[in-house]
Structures are given as structure tokens and as C-alpha cells.
Motif scaffolding. Structure first.
Motif, PDB file in Angstrom:
ATOM      1  N   LEU A  40      40.736  -5.879  50.037  1.00 41.05           N
ATOM      2  CA  LEU A  40      42.146  -5.527  50.127  1.00 41.05           C
ATOM      3  C   LEU A  40      42.594  -5.883  51.535  1.00 41.05           C
ATOM      4  CD1 LEU A  40      44.677  -4.012  49.001  1.00 41.05           C
ATOM      5  CD2 LEU A  40      43.670  -1.929  49.948  1.00 41.05           C
ATOM      6  N   CYS A  41      43.718  -6.578  51.654  1.00 40.51           N
ATOM      7  CA  CYS A  41      44.243  -6.993  52.952  1.00 40.51           C
ATOM      8  C   CYS A  41      45.633  -6.385  53.124  1.00 40.51           C
ATOM      9  CB  CYS A  41      44.322  -8.521  53.009  1.00 40.51           C
ATOM     10  SG  CYS A  41      45.003  -9.148  54.548  1.00 40.51           S
ATOM     11  N   GLU A  42      45.827  -5.670  54.240  1.00 45.99           N
ATOM     12  CA  GLU A  42      47.107  -5.022  54.499  1.00 45.99           C
ATOM     13  C   GLU A  42      47.635  -5.476  55.857  1.00 45.99           C
ATOM     14  OE1 GLU A  42      46.819  -0.661  52.915  1.00 45.99           O
ATOM     15  OE2 GLU A  42      44.851  -1.279  53.735  1.00 45.99           O
ATOM     16  N   LYS A  43      48.899  -5.885  55.889  1.00 50.02           N
ATOM     17  CA  LYS A  43      49.545  -6.345  57.111  1.00 50.02           C
ATOM     18  C   LYS A  43      50.289  -5.180  57.752  1.00 50.02           C
ATOM     19  CE  LYS A  43      52.756  -9.825  58.837  1.00 50.02           C
ATOM     20  NZ  LYS A  43      53.625 -10.953  58.458  1.00 50.02           N
ATOM     21  N   GLY A  44      50.056  -4.974  59.043  1.00 49.33           N
ATOM     22  CA  GLY A  44      50.703  -3.880  59.747  1.00 49.33           C
ATOM     23  C   GLY A  44      52.195  -4.097  59.912  1.00 49.33           C
ATOM     24  N   GLU A  45      52.935  -3.001  59.869  1.00 50.07           N
ATOM     25  CA  GLU A  45      54.381  -3.023  60.072  1.00 50.07           C
ATOM     26  C   GLU A  45      54.744  -1.996  61.139  1.00 50.07           C
ATOM     27  OE1 GLU A  45      56.226  -2.275  56.308  1.00 50.07           O
ATOM     28  OE2 GLU A  45      55.526  -4.145  55.433  1.00 50.07           O
ATOM     29  N   GLY A  46      55.928  -2.122  61.696  1.00 51.92           N
ATOM     30  CA  GLY A  46      56.391  -1.165  62.693  1.00 51.92           C
ATOM     31  C   GLY A  46      55.472  -1.144  63.897  1.00 51.92           C
ATOM     32  N   SER A  47      54.962   0.033  64.238  1.00 51.82           N
ATOM     33  CA  SER A  47      54.083   0.153  65.406  1.00 51.82           C
ATOM     34  C   SER A  47      52.742  -0.553  65.204  1.00 51.82           C
ATOM     35  CB  SER A  47      53.853   1.625  65.757  1.00 51.82           C
ATOM     36  OG  SER A  47      53.190   2.283  64.702  1.00 51.82           O
ATOM     37  N   ASP A  48      52.411  -0.907  63.962  1.00 49.46           N
ATOM     38  CA  ASP A  48      51.167  -1.627  63.665  1.00 49.46           C
ATOM     39  C   ASP A  48      51.387  -3.134  63.479  1.00 49.46           C
ATOM     40  OD1 ASP A  48      49.338   0.535  63.716  1.00 49.46           O
ATOM     41  OD2 ASP A  48      50.078   1.184  61.756  1.00 49.46           O
ATOM     42  N   ALA A  49      52.588  -3.615  63.756  1.00 44.93           N
ATOM     43  CA  ALA A  49      52.864  -5.049  63.622  1.00 44.93           C
ATOM     44  C   ALA A  49      51.899  -5.839  64.505  1.00 44.93           C
ATOM     45  CB  ALA A  49      54.304  -5.346  64.031  1.00 44.93           C
ATOM     46  N   GLY A  50      51.419  -6.958  63.979  1.00 39.86           N
ATOM     47  CA  GLY A  50      50.447  -7.771  64.712  1.00 39.86           C
ATOM     48  C   GLY A  50      49.014  -7.383  64.424  1.00 39.86           C
ATOM     49  N   ARG A  51      48.833  -6.421  63.530  1.00 33.57           N
ATOM     50  CA  ARG A  51      47.486  -5.995  63.132  1.00 33.57           C
ATOM     51  C   ARG A  51      47.330  -6.159  61.632  1.00 33.57           C
ATOM     52  NH1 ARG A  51      46.165  -0.494  66.525  1.00 33.57           N
ATOM     53  NH2 ARG A  51      46.647  -1.383  68.554  1.00 33.57           N
ATOM     54  N   TRP A  52      46.087  -6.297  61.240  1.00 27.53           N
ATOM     55  CA  TRP A  52      45.724  -6.403  59.832  1.00 27.53           C
ATOM     56  C   TRP A  52      44.605  -5.415  59.551  1.00 27.53           C
ATOM     57  CZ3 TRP A  52      48.117 -10.004  56.636  1.00 27.53           C
ATOM     58  CH2 TRP A  52      48.916 -10.944  57.276  1.00 27.53           C
ATOM     59  N   ARG A  53      44.600  -4.848  58.343  1.00 29.39           N
ATOM     60  CA  ARG A  53      43.499  -3.982  57.907  1.00 29.39           C
ATOM     61  C   ARG A  53      42.859  -4.652  56.695  1.00 29.39           C
ATOM     62  NH1 ARG A  53      44.899   2.105  57.031  1.00 29.39           N
ATOM     63  NH2 ARG A  53      45.968   1.288  55.191  1.00 29.39           N
ATOM     64  N   LEU A  54      41.595  -5.006  56.841  1.00 27.60           N
ATOM     65  CA  LEU A  54      40.834  -5.673  55.787  1.00 27.60           C
ATOM     66  C   LEU A  54      39.778  -4.696  55.289  1.00 27.60           C
ATOM     67  CD1 LEU A  54      40.141  -8.907  57.848  1.00 27.60           C
ATOM     68  CD2 LEU A  54      42.101  -8.463  56.371  1.00 27.60           C
ATOM     69  N   ILE A  67      42.033  -5.748  62.640  1.00 25.90           N
ATOM     70  CA  ILE A  67      42.033  -6.909  63.539  1.00 25.90           C
ATOM     71  C   ILE A  67      43.440  -7.152  64.065  1.00 25.90           C
ATOM     72  CG2 ILE A  67      40.088  -7.991  62.339  1.00 25.90           C
ATOM     73  CD1 ILE A  67      42.188  -9.958  61.113  1.00 25.90           C
ATOM     74  N   ASP A  68      43.516  -7.939  65.142  1.00 23.69           N
ATOM     75  CA  ASP A  68      44.824  -8.370  65.628  1.00 23.69           C
ATOM     76  C   ASP A  68      45.105  -9.776  65.112  1.00 23.69           C
ATOM     77  OD1 ASP A  68      43.472 -10.165  67.313  1.00 23.69           O
ATOM     78  OD2 ASP A  68      43.845  -8.997  69.126  1.00 23.69           O
ATOM     79  N   ASP A  69      46.246 -10.326  65.492  1.00 22.26           N
ATOM     80  CA  ASP A  69      46.660 -11.648  65.002  1.00 22.26           C
ATOM     81  C   ASP A  69      45.740 -12.784  65.431  1.00 22.26           C
ATOM     82  OD1 ASP A  69      48.845 -10.985  63.440  1.00 22.26           O
ATOM     83  OD2 ASP A  69      50.265 -11.110  65.092  1.00 22.26           O
TER      84      ASP A  69
END
Length: 88
Positions: A40-54, A67-69
Motif C-alpha cells: 500500500l502506498c500513501e502520499k502525504g498531504e498537508g504537513s506530511d507533503a513531500g513524504r510517502w508511507r509504503l 520516505i521523503d521525495d
């Protein structure tokens, strides 16, 4: 390379997943192809923008990378978890 972020998506080194699940690196690709390993891959939004949760699931366990970008691993977590969409 542990995690690579590119135009075609995110690539995670099989050795990293193999170590997390205690399996041989050669079993990662076949496991993903057969559905024994899911993700499952989730893209960060708001204060988590630029991060991903895998999050990867295998045999009742989960391995999560934040991870970061650039692909730098910011956090690693392992925990018990049934695969999404499956009854326990």
C-alpha cells in the motif's frame, strides 16, 4: 539503493523487504507477483507533503517505510497485521 523515487514510481530494494520479512531476496518478486506480498502506498498531504508511507504485508506481518521525495528512509516499522481486505 534501498528506495528510489522516479518518474515511473517508487522502487524498493528486494533485499530490504527480504530482511524485513526474513525471506530470501530471490523470493520477493515472485511473492509480489503471486500476491503473497502485497503493498500500500500513501502520499502525504498537508504537513506530511513531500513524504510517502509504503506498507508491505506478508504472512501476517507488516513492514512500513516512511520516505521523503528523494527516497531517503525517514522511519522503518514492523508490526503484526493481517493483509488488507482479508479476514483473520
Amino acid at each position: 539503493m534501498q528506495v528510489e523515487v522516479g518518474a515511473d514510481g517508487i522502487v524498493v530494494d528486494a533485499e530490504l523487504l527480504a530482511e524485513a520479512f526474513g525471506i530470501a531476496p530471490s523470493m520477493v518478486h515472485p511473492g509480489m507477483k503471486s500476491g503473497d506480498i502485497t503493498s500500500l502506498c500513501e502520499k502525504g498531504e498537508g504537513s506530511d507533503a513531500g513524504r510517502w508511507r509504503l506498507t508491505f504485508y506478508h504472512a501476517g506481518r507488516a513492514f512500513r517505510l516512511t520516505i521523503d521525495d528523494t527516497g531517503q528512509v525517514l522511519r522503518r516499522t514492523r508490526f503484526d497485521a493481517p493483509r488488507p481486505g482479508r479476514a483473520t
